[in-house]
Motif scaffolding. Structure first.
Motif, short mmCIF file in Angstrom:
data_model
loop_
_atom_site.label_atom_id
_atom_site.label_comp_id
_atom_site.label_asym_id
_atom_site.label_seq_id
_atom_site.Cartn_x
_atom_site.Cartn_y
_atom_site.Cartn_z
N VAL A 17 0.63 -1.21 0.37
CA VAL A 17 -0.15 -0.35 -0.18
C VAL A 17 0.89 1.55 -0.44
N ARG A 27 -6.74 2.57 3.96
CA ARG A 27 -7.06 0.84 4.64
C ARG A 27 -4.78 1.11 5.13
N GLU A 32 -5.80 0.79 8.60
CA GLU A 32 -6.36 0.05 9.44
C GLU A 32 -5.42 -1.58 9.18
#
Length: 528
Positions: free
Chosen positions: A253, A319, A322
Protein backbone atom coordinates in the motif's frame (compact mmCIF):
# COMPACT_ATOMS: atom_id res chain seq x y z
CA UNK A 1 -28.62 10.22 94.39
CA UNK A 2 -24.91 10.62 93.73
CA UNK A 3 -24.74 7.25 91.99
CA UNK A 4 -27.70 8.12 89.77
CA UNK A 5 -26.16 11.49 88.88
CA UNK A 6 -22.86 9.81 88.04
CA UNK A 7 -24.64 7.30 85.81
CA UNK A 8 -26.50 10.09 83.99
CA UNK A 9 -23.22 12.01 83.59
CA UNK A 10 -21.49 8.91 82.22
CA UNK A 11 -24.28 8.33 79.72
CA UNK A 12 -24.16 11.93 78.55
CA UNK A 13 -20.39 11.77 78.29
CA UNK A 14 -20.54 8.53 76.34
CA UNK A 15 -23.17 9.97 74.03
CA UNK A 16 -21.00 13.04 73.50
CA UNK A 17 -17.94 10.92 72.64
CA UNK A 18 -19.98 8.75 70.27
CA UNK A 19 -21.28 11.83 68.48
CA UNK A 20 -17.79 13.32 68.14
CA UNK A 21 -16.43 10.00 66.87
CA UNK A 22 -19.18 9.70 64.26
CA UNK A 23 -18.60 13.24 63.01
CA UNK A 24 -14.87 12.58 62.74
CA UNK A 25 -15.55 9.42 60.72
CA UNK A 26 -17.97 11.32 58.47
CA UNK A 27 -15.36 14.03 57.92
CA UNK A 28 -12.67 11.49 57.02
CA UNK A 29 -15.04 9.76 54.60
CA UNK A 30 -15.93 13.06 52.93
CA UNK A 31 -12.25 13.95 52.56
CA UNK A 32 -11.45 10.54 51.06
CA UNK A 33 -14.38 10.65 48.64
CA UNK A 34 -13.61 14.24 47.67
CA UNK A 35 -9.98 13.38 46.95
CA UNK A 36 -10.94 10.44 44.73
CA UNK A 37 -13.54 12.58 42.93
CA UNK A 38 -10.97 15.33 42.43
CA UNK A 39 -8.65 12.86 40.72
CA UNK A 40 -11.45 11.68 38.42
CA UNK A 41 -12.68 15.16 37.50
CA UNK A 42 -9.13 16.45 36.97
CA UNK A 43 -8.55 13.59 34.54
CA UNK A 44 -11.45 14.67 32.33
CA UNK A 45 -11.61 18.44 32.68
CA UNK A 46 -10.32 20.75 30.00
CA UNK A 47 -7.88 23.35 31.31
CA UNK A 48 -7.41 25.58 28.28
CA UNK A 49 -8.54 29.17 27.83
CA UNK A 50 -12.10 28.15 27.00
CA UNK A 51 -12.65 27.16 30.63
CA UNK A 52 -9.94 28.85 32.66
CA UNK A 53 -9.31 32.51 31.85
CA UNK A 54 -5.99 33.20 33.47
CA UNK A 55 -6.18 36.93 32.66
CA UNK A 56 -9.42 37.55 34.58
CA UNK A 57 -9.43 36.93 38.33
CA UNK A 58 -13.24 36.84 38.50
CA UNK A 59 -13.42 34.13 35.86
CA UNK A 60 -10.75 32.14 37.67
CA UNK A 61 -12.72 32.36 40.93
CA UNK A 62 -15.98 31.36 39.22
CA UNK A 63 -14.27 28.43 37.54
CA UNK A 64 -12.70 27.23 40.79
CA UNK A 65 -15.97 27.43 42.73
CA UNK A 66 -17.79 25.56 39.97
CA UNK A 67 -15.06 22.93 39.83
CA UNK A 68 -15.13 22.43 43.61
CA UNK A 69 -18.90 21.98 43.70
CA UNK A 70 -18.81 19.55 40.74
CA UNK A 71 -16.18 17.55 42.58
CA UNK A 72 -18.28 17.56 45.74
CA UNK A 73 -21.32 16.35 43.76
CA UNK A 74 -19.32 13.45 42.35
CA UNK A 75 -18.10 12.62 45.88
CA UNK A 76 -21.72 12.46 47.06
CA UNK A 77 -22.52 10.20 44.10
CA UNK A 78 -19.71 7.85 45.15
CA UNK A 79 -21.03 7.85 48.71
CA UNK A 80 -24.55 7.03 47.52
CA UNK A 81 -23.25 4.12 45.44
CA UNK A 82 -21.40 2.69 48.45
CA UNK A 83 -24.27 2.93 50.94
CA UNK A 84 -25.59 -0.62 50.56
CA UNK A 85 -22.19 -2.36 50.21
CA UNK A 86 -20.82 -0.60 53.30
CA UNK A 87 -23.95 -1.37 55.32
CA UNK A 88 -23.97 -5.06 54.33
CA UNK A 89 -20.25 -5.41 55.06
CA UNK A 90 -20.65 -3.67 58.44
CA UNK A 91 -23.42 -6.08 59.44
CA UNK A 92 -21.29 -9.11 58.57
CA UNK A 93 -18.25 -7.71 60.40
CA UNK A 94 -20.30 -7.21 63.57
CA UNK A 95 -21.56 -10.78 63.27
CA UNK A 96 -18.03 -12.14 62.93
CA UNK A 97 -16.52 -10.02 65.72
CA UNK A 98 -19.35 -9.08 68.11
CA UNK A 99 -17.13 -8.38 71.14
CA UNK A 100 -14.04 -6.99 69.44
CA UNK A 101 -12.70 -3.73 70.81
CA UNK A 102 -11.58 -2.53 67.38
CA UNK A 103 -15.07 -2.53 65.82
CA UNK A 104 -17.01 -0.91 68.64
CA UNK A 105 -17.16 2.30 66.64
CA UNK A 106 -19.11 0.42 63.95
CA UNK A 107 -22.73 0.56 65.11
CA UNK A 108 -26.25 1.21 63.89
CA UNK A 109 -26.10 4.89 64.76
CA UNK A 110 -23.09 5.38 62.49
CA UNK A 111 -24.70 3.63 59.51
CA UNK A 112 -28.00 5.44 60.06
CA UNK A 113 -26.19 8.77 60.18
CA UNK A 114 -24.31 7.87 56.98
CA UNK A 115 -27.58 7.24 55.14
CA UNK A 116 -29.05 10.50 56.45
CA UNK A 117 -25.98 12.52 55.44
CA UNK A 118 -25.93 11.04 51.96
CA UNK A 119 -29.64 11.77 51.51
CA UNK A 120 -29.16 15.36 52.69
CA UNK A 121 -26.13 16.04 50.51
CA UNK A 122 -27.82 14.39 47.53
CA UNK A 123 -30.71 16.83 47.81
CA UNK A 124 -28.36 19.78 48.27
CA UNK A 125 -26.17 18.81 45.33
CA UNK A 126 -29.05 18.01 42.98
CA UNK A 127 -31.38 20.91 43.76
CA UNK A 128 -29.04 23.66 44.98
CA UNK A 129 -25.34 23.20 44.16
CA UNK A 130 -25.51 22.10 40.53
CA UNK A 131 -28.20 24.63 39.42
CA UNK A 132 -26.36 27.40 41.27
CA UNK A 133 -23.04 26.42 39.70
CA UNK A 134 -24.48 26.43 36.18
CA UNK A 135 -26.21 29.78 36.62
CA UNK A 136 -23.11 31.21 38.30
CA UNK A 137 -20.81 30.14 35.45
CA UNK A 138 -23.18 31.55 32.80
CA UNK A 139 -23.97 34.84 34.58
CA UNK A 140 -22.51 38.19 33.52
CA UNK A 141 -24.16 40.57 35.99
CA UNK A 142 -27.17 42.87 35.68
CA UNK A 143 -27.18 45.54 33.02
CA UNK A 144 -26.01 48.82 34.50
CA UNK A 145 -24.56 47.16 37.57
CA UNK A 146 -20.90 47.40 38.39
CA UNK A 147 -18.91 44.59 36.84
CA UNK A 148 -17.41 42.13 39.26
CA UNK A 149 -18.03 38.98 41.20
CA UNK A 150 -20.81 40.53 43.33
CA UNK A 151 -22.85 41.42 40.26
CA UNK A 152 -22.68 37.85 39.07
CA UNK A 153 -23.65 36.58 42.53
CA UNK A 154 -26.70 38.89 42.60
CA UNK A 155 -27.84 37.77 39.15
CA UNK A 156 -27.31 34.09 39.99
CA UNK A 157 -29.17 34.35 43.27
CA UNK A 158 -32.11 36.18 41.65
CA UNK A 159 -32.50 33.72 38.77
CA UNK A 160 -32.03 30.78 41.13
CA UNK A 161 -34.77 32.02 43.47
CA UNK A 162 -37.19 32.47 40.56
CA UNK A 163 -36.46 28.94 39.34
CA UNK A 164 -36.81 27.55 42.87
CA UNK A 165 -40.22 29.17 43.31
CA UNK A 166 -41.44 27.76 40.00
CA UNK A 167 -40.19 24.25 40.82
CA UNK A 168 -41.64 24.30 44.34
CA UNK A 169 -45.04 25.48 43.10
CA UNK A 170 -45.08 22.69 40.52
CA UNK A 171 -44.07 20.22 43.24
CA UNK A 172 -46.91 21.39 45.48
CA UNK A 173 -49.39 21.03 42.62
CA UNK A 174 -48.14 17.53 41.77
CA UNK A 175 -48.27 16.44 45.41
CA UNK A 176 -51.86 17.65 45.58
CA UNK A 177 -52.74 15.89 42.32
CA UNK A 178 -51.29 12.57 43.48
CA UNK A 179 -53.05 12.93 46.82
CA UNK A 180 -49.94 13.16 48.99
CA UNK A 181 -51.17 16.34 50.63
CA UNK A 182 -54.18 18.58 50.19
CA UNK A 183 -53.29 21.92 48.69
CA UNK A 184 -53.44 24.60 51.36
CA UNK A 185 -52.74 28.30 51.41
CA UNK A 186 -49.73 27.93 53.71
CA UNK A 187 -48.32 24.99 51.72
CA UNK A 188 -44.76 26.35 52.00
CA UNK A 189 -44.75 25.57 55.74
CA UNK A 190 -44.43 21.86 54.83
CA UNK A 191 -41.57 22.48 52.44
CA UNK A 192 -38.94 20.39 54.20
CA UNK A 193 -41.22 17.62 55.44
CA UNK A 194 -43.43 16.99 52.39
CA UNK A 195 -42.47 18.77 49.19
CA UNK A 196 -38.71 18.31 49.07
CA UNK A 197 -38.93 14.55 49.86
CA UNK A 198 -41.65 14.27 47.21
CA UNK A 199 -39.43 16.08 44.70
CA UNK A 200 -36.54 13.76 45.51
CA UNK A 201 -38.83 10.72 45.18
CA UNK A 202 -39.80 11.92 41.69
CA UNK A 203 -36.13 12.28 40.73
CA UNK A 204 -35.32 8.87 42.22
CA UNK A 205 -38.20 7.35 40.25
CA UNK A 206 -36.80 8.84 37.04
CA UNK A 207 -33.37 7.49 37.99
CA UNK A 208 -34.75 3.99 38.56
CA UNK A 209 -36.61 4.12 35.23
CA UNK A 210 -33.41 5.26 33.53
CA UNK A 211 -31.54 2.33 35.06
CA UNK A 212 -34.28 0.02 33.80
CA UNK A 213 -33.29 1.06 30.28
CA UNK A 214 -29.51 1.34 30.55
CA UNK A 215 -28.69 -1.61 32.85
CA UNK A 216 -29.73 -4.40 30.39
CA UNK A 217 -27.80 -2.55 27.69
CA UNK A 218 -24.81 -2.34 30.04
CA UNK A 219 -24.91 -6.11 30.62
CA UNK A 220 -24.25 -6.65 26.92
CA UNK A 221 -21.94 -3.69 26.40
CA UNK A 222 -19.70 -4.77 29.28
CA UNK A 223 -18.81 -7.95 27.39
CA UNK A 224 -17.56 -5.79 24.53
CA UNK A 225 -15.59 -3.54 26.90
CA UNK A 226 -13.82 -6.52 28.47
CA UNK A 227 -13.23 -7.95 25.01
CA UNK A 228 -11.51 -4.72 23.94
CA UNK A 229 -9.47 -4.25 27.12
CA UNK A 230 -8.20 -7.80 27.65
CA UNK A 231 -6.15 -9.71 25.13
CA UNK A 232 -8.09 -12.57 23.60
CA UNK A 233 -6.52 -16.04 23.51
CA UNK A 234 -4.87 -17.32 20.34
CA UNK A 235 -6.85 -20.38 19.35
CA UNK A 236 -5.66 -22.06 16.14
CA UNK A 237 -3.95 -18.85 15.03
CA UNK A 238 -0.43 -18.24 13.72
CA UNK A 239 0.18 -14.66 14.83
CA UNK A 240 3.65 -14.43 13.27
CA UNK A 241 2.29 -15.40 9.88
CA UNK A 242 -0.53 -12.86 10.18
CA UNK A 243 1.94 -10.12 11.16
CA UNK A 244 4.11 -10.98 8.17
CA UNK A 245 1.10 -10.82 5.85
CA UNK A 246 0.04 -7.44 7.25
CA UNK A 247 3.58 -6.10 6.87
CA UNK A 248 3.77 -7.16 3.22
CA UNK A 249 0.38 -5.64 2.48
CA UNK A 250 1.40 -2.46 4.29
CA UNK A 251 4.56 -2.21 2.16
CA UNK A 252 2.45 -2.75 -0.97
CA UNK A 253 0.00 0.00 0.00
CA UNK A 254 2.85 2.39 0.76
CA UNK A 255 4.40 1.65 -2.64
CA UNK A 256 1.09 2.39 -4.38
CA UNK A 257 0.75 5.67 -2.49
CA UNK A 258 4.31 6.61 -3.44
CA UNK A 259 3.51 5.90 -7.11
CA UNK A 260 0.46 8.14 -6.95
CA UNK A 261 2.45 10.91 -5.30
CA UNK A 262 5.22 10.56 -7.87
CA UNK A 263 2.84 10.75 -10.83
CA UNK A 264 1.41 13.99 -9.46
CA UNK A 265 4.80 15.67 -9.18
CA UNK A 266 6.25 17.49 -12.14
CA UNK A 267 9.30 19.59 -12.83
CA UNK A 268 8.60 23.24 -13.43
CA UNK A 269 9.74 22.92 -17.05
CA UNK A 270 7.12 20.20 -17.66
CA UNK A 271 9.40 17.12 -17.92
CA UNK A 272 8.64 13.83 -16.23
CA UNK A 273 10.88 13.36 -13.17
CA UNK A 274 10.76 9.58 -13.45
CA UNK A 275 11.90 9.46 -17.04
CA UNK A 276 14.54 12.14 -16.43
CA UNK A 277 16.11 10.29 -13.55
CA UNK A 278 15.89 6.97 -15.39
CA UNK A 279 17.96 8.50 -18.13
CA UNK A 280 20.54 9.41 -15.54
CA UNK A 281 20.43 5.90 -14.10
CA UNK A 282 18.37 6.93 -11.07
CA UNK A 283 15.16 5.18 -10.11
CA UNK A 284 11.95 6.40 -8.60
CA UNK A 285 13.21 5.66 -5.09
CA UNK A 286 15.89 8.30 -5.55
CA UNK A 287 13.26 11.03 -5.34
CA UNK A 288 12.15 9.79 -1.93
CA UNK A 289 15.59 9.75 -0.30
CA UNK A 290 16.23 12.14 2.61
CA UNK A 291 19.51 13.31 1.09
CA UNK A 292 17.77 14.85 -1.95
CA UNK A 293 19.03 18.44 -2.21
CA UNK A 294 16.61 21.20 -1.22
CA UNK A 295 17.32 23.05 -4.43
CA UNK A 296 16.11 20.08 -6.44
CA UNK A 297 12.97 19.55 -4.31
CA UNK A 298 12.01 23.16 -4.80
CA UNK A 299 11.84 22.53 -8.54
CA UNK A 300 8.82 20.23 -8.13
CA UNK A 301 5.24 21.29 -7.77
CA UNK A 302 2.06 19.27 -7.21
CA UNK A 303 -0.57 19.05 -9.89
CA UNK A 304 -4.27 18.93 -8.98
CA UNK A 305 -5.35 15.34 -8.53
CA UNK A 306 -8.05 13.90 -10.73
CA UNK A 307 -11.18 12.56 -9.05
CA UNK A 308 -10.38 8.91 -9.68
CA UNK A 309 -6.81 9.24 -8.44
CA UNK A 310 -7.98 11.19 -5.40
CA UNK A 311 -10.55 8.52 -4.47
CA UNK A 312 -7.94 5.82 -4.86
CA UNK A 313 -5.52 7.75 -2.66
CA UNK A 314 -8.16 8.21 0.07
CA UNK A 315 -8.98 4.49 -0.07
CA UNK A 316 -5.31 3.55 0.20
CA UNK A 317 -4.75 5.91 3.15
CA UNK A 318 -7.71 4.41 5.00
CA UNK A 319 -6.49 0.90 4.27
CA UNK A 320 -3.01 1.83 5.50
CA UNK A 321 -4.40 3.07 8.81
CA UNK A 322 -6.43 -0.13 9.21
CA UNK A 323 -3.38 -2.28 8.51
CA UNK A 324 -1.25 -0.36 11.01
CA UNK A 325 -3.94 -0.65 13.68
CA UNK A 326 -4.38 -4.39 13.10
CA UNK A 327 -0.63 -4.95 13.11
CA UNK A 328 -0.33 -3.14 16.47
CA UNK A 329 -3.08 -5.35 17.92
CA UNK A 330 -1.28 -8.43 16.70
CA UNK A 331 2.00 -7.19 18.19
CA UNK A 332 0.21 -6.67 21.49
CA UNK A 333 -1.23 -10.17 21.24
CA UNK A 334 2.16 -11.68 20.42
CA UNK A 335 3.95 -9.92 23.29
CA UNK A 336 1.28 -10.69 25.90
CA UNK A 337 1.74 -13.39 28.49
CA UNK A 338 0.29 -16.80 27.64
CA UNK A 339 -1.38 -17.22 31.04
CA UNK A 340 -2.84 -13.73 30.91
CA UNK A 341 -3.97 -14.27 27.36
CA UNK A 342 -5.60 -17.64 27.97
CA UNK A 343 -6.95 -17.75 31.52
CA UNK A 344 -7.65 -14.13 32.51
CA UNK A 345 -9.78 -13.46 29.45
CA UNK A 346 -11.71 -16.69 29.96
CA UNK A 347 -12.19 -16.04 33.69
CA UNK A 348 -13.35 -12.47 33.06
CA UNK A 349 -15.95 -13.61 30.54
CA UNK A 350 -17.15 -16.42 32.81
CA UNK A 351 -17.36 -13.99 35.74
CA UNK A 352 -19.48 -11.55 33.74
CA UNK A 353 -21.73 -14.38 32.59
CA UNK A 354 -22.02 -15.69 36.15
CA UNK A 355 -22.94 -12.29 37.61
CA UNK A 356 -25.51 -11.66 34.90
CA UNK A 357 -27.04 -15.13 35.31
CA UNK A 358 -27.24 -14.80 39.10
CA UNK A 359 -28.88 -11.39 38.72
CA UNK A 360 -31.55 -12.82 36.42
CA UNK A 361 -32.19 -15.71 38.82
CA UNK A 362 -32.53 -13.34 41.79
CA UNK A 363 -34.97 -11.18 39.85
CA UNK A 364 -37.00 -14.26 38.94
CA UNK A 365 -37.01 -15.43 42.55
CA UNK A 366 -38.02 -12.00 43.79
CA UNK A 367 -40.87 -11.83 41.25
CA UNK A 368 -42.24 -15.20 42.33
CA UNK A 369 -42.00 -14.27 46.02
CA UNK A 370 -43.83 -11.00 45.37
CA UNK A 371 -46.63 -12.84 43.56
CA UNK A 372 -46.94 -15.43 46.34
CA UNK A 373 -46.75 -12.82 49.10
CA UNK A 374 -43.58 -14.03 50.82
CA UNK A 375 -41.45 -11.01 49.96
CA UNK A 376 -42.28 -7.64 51.47
CA UNK A 377 -42.14 -4.40 49.52
CA UNK A 378 -38.90 -2.37 49.79
CA UNK A 379 -40.70 0.46 51.60
CA UNK A 380 -39.31 0.50 55.15
CA UNK A 381 -39.59 2.97 57.99
CA UNK A 382 -38.56 0.78 60.92
CA UNK A 383 -35.30 1.10 62.81
CA UNK A 384 -32.68 -1.41 61.76
CA UNK A 385 -30.08 -2.79 64.16
CA UNK A 386 -26.78 -4.12 62.88
CA UNK A 387 -25.19 -7.35 64.01
CA UNK A 388 -28.38 -9.27 64.85
CA UNK A 389 -28.54 -11.75 61.97
CA UNK A 390 -27.06 -12.24 58.54
CA UNK A 391 -28.92 -10.74 55.61
CA UNK A 392 -28.30 -13.75 53.40
CA UNK A 393 -29.15 -17.42 53.81
CA UNK A 394 -25.62 -18.24 52.62
CA UNK A 395 -24.03 -16.23 55.39
CA UNK A 396 -20.76 -14.44 54.66
CA UNK A 397 -20.53 -15.84 51.12
CA UNK A 398 -24.04 -14.66 50.29
CA UNK A 399 -23.36 -11.19 51.69
CA UNK A 400 -20.12 -10.94 49.69
CA UNK A 401 -22.01 -12.02 46.57
CA UNK A 402 -24.63 -9.32 47.21
CA UNK A 403 -21.92 -6.65 47.50
CA UNK A 404 -20.31 -7.81 44.26
CA UNK A 405 -23.67 -7.81 42.45
CA UNK A 406 -24.47 -4.29 43.66
CA UNK A 407 -21.16 -2.98 42.32
CA UNK A 408 -21.77 -4.96 39.12
CA UNK A 409 -25.18 -3.34 38.69
CA UNK A 410 -23.62 0.09 39.20
CA UNK A 411 -20.92 -0.58 36.60
CA UNK A 412 -23.38 -1.95 34.05
CA UNK A 413 -25.76 0.98 34.51
CA UNK A 414 -22.97 3.50 33.91
CA UNK A 415 -21.62 1.59 30.88
CA UNK A 416 -25.10 1.19 29.43
CA UNK A 417 -25.97 4.82 30.09
CA UNK A 418 -22.96 6.15 28.20
CA UNK A 419 -23.51 3.60 25.41
CA UNK A 420 -26.83 5.15 24.47
CA UNK A 421 -26.86 7.12 21.19
CA UNK A 422 -28.05 10.40 22.72
CA UNK A 423 -25.12 10.39 25.17
CA UNK A 424 -22.38 10.54 22.55
CA UNK A 425 -22.10 14.33 22.69
CA UNK A 426 -22.24 14.40 26.49
CA UNK A 427 -19.85 11.53 27.15
CA UNK A 428 -16.74 12.83 28.98
CA UNK A 429 -13.40 12.60 27.21
CA UNK A 430 -9.99 12.74 28.77
CA UNK A 431 -8.67 16.32 28.92
CA UNK A 432 -11.44 17.47 26.57
CA UNK A 433 -14.52 17.90 28.78
CA UNK A 434 -15.78 21.43 29.30
CA UNK A 435 -17.21 22.74 32.56
CA UNK A 436 -20.91 22.53 31.52
CA UNK A 437 -20.33 18.92 30.44
CA UNK A 438 -18.72 18.16 33.79
CA UNK A 439 -21.77 19.57 35.59
CA UNK A 440 -24.15 17.51 33.47
CA UNK A 441 -22.17 14.29 33.92
CA UNK A 442 -21.86 14.80 37.68
CA UNK A 443 -25.62 15.30 37.86
CA UNK A 444 -26.24 12.12 35.88
CA UNK A 445 -23.85 10.17 38.11
CA UNK A 446 -25.63 11.46 41.21
CA UNK A 447 -29.05 10.43 39.87
CA UNK A 448 -27.82 6.94 38.93
CA UNK A 449 -25.95 6.46 42.21
CA UNK A 450 -28.92 7.56 44.29
CA UNK A 451 -31.14 5.13 42.40
CA UNK A 452 -28.72 2.20 42.85
CA UNK A 453 -29.85 1.32 46.45
CA UNK A 454 -33.47 1.49 45.32
CA UNK A 455 -32.81 -0.73 42.31
CA UNK A 456 -30.96 -3.31 44.42
CA UNK A 457 -33.84 -3.60 46.86
CA UNK A 458 -36.58 -3.54 44.20
CA UNK A 459 -35.19 -6.47 42.19
CA UNK A 460 -34.27 -8.45 45.31
CA UNK A 461 -30.48 -8.36 45.19
CA UNK A 462 -30.36 -7.79 48.95
CA UNK A 463 -32.73 -7.94 51.92
CA UNK A 464 -31.13 -4.98 53.63
CA UNK A 465 -33.75 -2.36 54.51
CA UNK A 466 -33.42 1.11 53.07
CA UNK A 467 -32.55 3.37 55.98
CA UNK A 468 -33.42 6.98 56.65
CA UNK A 469 -35.47 8.89 54.12
CA UNK A 470 -34.55 6.40 51.37
CA UNK A 471 -36.94 3.88 52.88
CA UNK A 472 -39.73 6.45 53.17
CA UNK A 473 -40.09 7.07 49.42
CA UNK A 474 -43.79 6.61 48.74
CA UNK A 475 -43.78 4.79 45.41
CA UNK A 476 -41.70 1.94 46.87
CA UNK A 477 -44.86 0.77 48.63
CA UNK A 478 -46.79 0.40 45.35
CA UNK A 479 -47.09 -3.31 44.55
CA UNK A 480 -47.93 -2.78 40.87
CA UNK A 481 -44.86 -0.61 40.23
CA UNK A 482 -42.46 -2.99 41.99
CA UNK A 483 -43.88 -6.10 40.28
CA UNK A 484 -43.94 -4.46 36.85
CA UNK A 485 -40.35 -3.31 37.33
CA UNK A 486 -39.18 -6.84 38.17
CA UNK A 487 -40.97 -8.34 35.19
CA UNK A 488 -39.61 -5.79 32.71
CA UNK A 489 -36.07 -5.89 34.14
CA UNK A 490 -35.83 -9.69 34.04
CA UNK A 491 -37.39 -9.98 30.59
CA UNK A 492 -35.26 -7.31 28.94
CA UNK A 493 -32.05 -8.64 30.49
CA UNK A 494 -32.77 -12.20 29.35
CA UNK A 495 -33.66 -11.00 25.84
CA UNK A 496 -30.51 -8.90 25.59
CA UNK A 497 -28.36 -11.86 26.64
CA UNK A 498 -30.10 -14.16 24.17
CA UNK A 499 -29.63 -11.60 21.41
CA UNK A 500 -25.95 -11.20 22.29
CA UNK A 501 -25.00 -14.87 22.24
CA UNK A 502 -27.24 -16.00 19.37
CA UNK A 503 -26.68 -13.11 16.96
CA UNK A 504 -23.95 -14.90 14.96
CA UNK A 505 -25.97 -18.11 14.71
CA UNK A 506 -29.08 -16.24 13.63
CA UNK A 507 -27.18 -14.29 10.97
CA UNK A 508 -25.72 -17.52 9.59
CA UNK A 509 -29.10 -19.24 9.57
CA UNK A 510 -30.68 -16.27 7.83
CA UNK A 511 -27.96 -16.28 5.19
CA UNK A 512 -28.39 -20.03 4.60
CA UNK A 513 -32.16 -19.70 4.32
CA UNK A 514 -31.89 -16.84 1.84
CA UNK A 515 -29.35 -18.80 -0.19
CA UNK A 516 -31.57 -21.88 -0.27
CA UNK A 517 -34.58 -19.77 -1.17
CA UNK A 518 -32.73 -18.20 -4.10
CA UNK A 519 -31.57 -21.62 -5.29
CA UNK A 520 -35.12 -22.95 -5.07
CA UNK A 521 -36.58 -20.01 -7.00
CA UNK A 522 -33.92 -20.33 -9.70
CA UNK A 523 -34.59 -24.05 -9.97
CA UNK A 524 -38.35 -23.51 -10.28
CA UNK A 525 -37.89 -20.82 -12.90
CA UNK A 526 -35.54 -23.15 -14.82
CA UNK A 527 -38.14 -25.94 -14.74
CA UNK A 528 -40.89 -23.66 -15.94
Amino acid sequence: MDDEEEEVTDLKLQLFHNTIREHIIFLLLIILLYFSSYVVVSRFRRSDRDDLYSNDEDEVLVYRISFWLCTFTLAVAEGAAMLLPVSIASNEVLLLYPNSYYVKWLNSSLIQGLWNHVFLFSNLSLFIFLPFVYLFSESTGFVGHKKGILGRVYETFTVFMLMAIIVLVLTAVLSAVFGIEKFQFFWFLNLGSVHLPFLYSCVSFLGVMLMLICTPIGFIRLFGVVNNVLVRPMLLRDVKEEISAFQMEEVSVKRKLANIELHNVSIMDGTNPTSTHRKNGLGRSYLQQPWLPDTLTQLYQRKPLLDAVSDQQVFLNDRLRELQSERKELDKLRKSNTILRTFVYLMAMLLLLFCTGVTILLVLQNTVELLIGIKALPLSTRQFTLGISSLSKLGLFGASLEVCLIFYLGATSVVGFYSMPFMRNVRPKRRQTSLPQLMLNCGFMLVLSSALPLLSCIIGITNFDLLGDFGAIEWLGNFQIVLFYNLVFGTTTALCLANKFTATVRRELRARLVENYLLFTNYMSFIN
